[in-house]
Design an enzyme around this catalytic site. Sequence first.
Site, short mmCIF file in Angstrom:
data_model
loop_
_atom_site.label_atom_id
_atom_site.label_comp_id
_atom_site.label_asym_id
_atom_site.label_seq_id
_atom_site.Cartn_x
_atom_site.Cartn_y
_atom_site.Cartn_z
N PRO A 89 0.93 -1.39 0.23
CA PRO A 89 0.02 -0.05 -0.28
C PRO A 89 0.88 0.93 -0.23
O PRO A 89 0.52 2.22 -0.69
CB PRO A 89 -0.84 0.08 1.39
CG PRO A 89 -0.30 -1.61 2.12
CD PRO A 89 0.44 -1.82 1.35
N GLU A 116 0.80 -7.28 7.83
CA GLU A 116 1.48 -5.67 7.61
C GLU A 116 2.30 -5.81 6.55
O GLU A 116 2.68 -3.99 6.63
CB GLU A 116 1.99 -5.58 9.12
CG GLU A 116 1.39 -5.75 10.11
CD GLU A 116 -0.42 -5.28 9.84
OE1 GLU A 116 -0.43 -4.04 9.77
OE2 GLU A 116 -1.23 -6.26 10.21
N ARG A 154 -4.33 -6.36 -21.10
CA ARG A 154 -4.91 -5.71 -22.40
C ARG A 154 -4.21 -4.81 -23.29
O ARG A 154 -4.85 -4.63 -24.45
CB ARG A 154 -6.22 -5.44 -21.94
CG ARG A 154 -6.01 -4.06 -20.67
CD ARG A 154 -7.76 -4.32 -19.55
NE ARG A 154 -8.36 -3.40 -20.76
CZ ARG A 154 -8.37 -2.36 -21.65
NH1 ARG A 154 -7.77 -1.98 -21.12
NH2 ARG A 154 -9.42 -2.30 -22.38
N ASP A 169 -9.82 4.11 -24.97
CA ASP A 169 -9.93 3.93 -23.64
C ASP A 169 -9.86 5.46 -22.49
O ASP A 169 -8.96 6.20 -22.84
CB ASP A 169 -9.46 2.77 -22.72
CG ASP A 169 -9.88 1.56 -22.43
OD1 ASP A 169 -11.01 1.34 -23.00
OD2 ASP A 169 -8.77 0.11 -23.05
CL1 6GU Z 1 -0.44 -3.89 -3.22
N1 6GU Z 1 -1.59 -3.85 -0.76
C1 6GU Z 1 -2.03 -3.93 0.04
N2 6GU Z 1 -2.42 -5.07 0.76
N3 6GU Z 1 -3.28 -2.56 0.24
C2 6GU Z 1 -2.96 -2.25 -0.60
C3 6GU Z 1 -2.64 -1.95 -1.94
C4 6GU Z 1 -1.50 -3.47 -1.79
N4 6GU Z 1 -2.82 -1.67 -2.78
C5 6GU Z 1 -3.34 -0.14 -2.38
N5 6GU Z 1 -3.86 -1.20 -1.15
#
Ligand code: 6GU
Length: 225
Positions: A89, A116, A154, A169
């Site tokens: 994330p 985590e 794609r 797109d």
């Molecule tokens: Cl790549 N992994 C996780 N665990 N949460 C996320 C993410 C990735 N991208 C957005 N939220």
Amino acid sequence: MRIDIITLFPGMFTGFLDGSLLGAARTAGLVDIRLTDIRDFAEGPHRQVDDRPFGGGPGMLLMPGPVVSCIEHVQGLSQHAGHVVLLTPGGRRLDQSLVEELATRERIVLVCGRYEGFDARVAAAVGAEEVSIGDYVLSGGEVAAMVVVDAVARLIPGVLGDEASALQDSFSGPDRLVEGPQYTRPREFRGLHVPEVLLSGDHRRIEAWRHEQAVAATRRRATIS
Ligand code: 6GU
């Protein structure tokens, strides 16, 4: 193109990879997608892959050993080591420009985090790029990896039936506009009519109208998000 997916949950990908667009692309040999289970690179009687963070704090981290061994094993399976992407994330936010960049590569290795996240030394050890699919938290990188695979595949020539459609797109083309409204039959639905210009047969007017609608939709979206 070759795409490797490294995960603790390879079973999550089966339906996805066999699905219509990707399944056909794989069968046609346009994209070679392989799954590898991190657990196969864990050591000890318990095949442990996670441990508590140094310094304390909640949750568990993926241990660097099994993840790095798995990545290096996968990289060694083919001549081309590939571009390693850790899904996490805190990574670089995925957008169509990054998707296009990834699609130009001969090989990408997608590594799915769990718990985590990754020990920070994983990215350093293998020279990986960290990628996130947006500002929210998923329970693991698997869904994010599917997003990357779908968006990248794609763009591979031959994967879409109609090559022109990828260029049309949203977020594609130099202006990165979202698409405006589109309509199909019937001409009237519940009292709502298809804009007259689209029925006119005047292609220049239609193109101008579509561009105007795309600019308006892009502006609207910028003010709400
Ligand atoms: Cl790549 N992994 C996780 N665990 N949460 C996320 C993410 C990735 N991208 C957005 N939220």
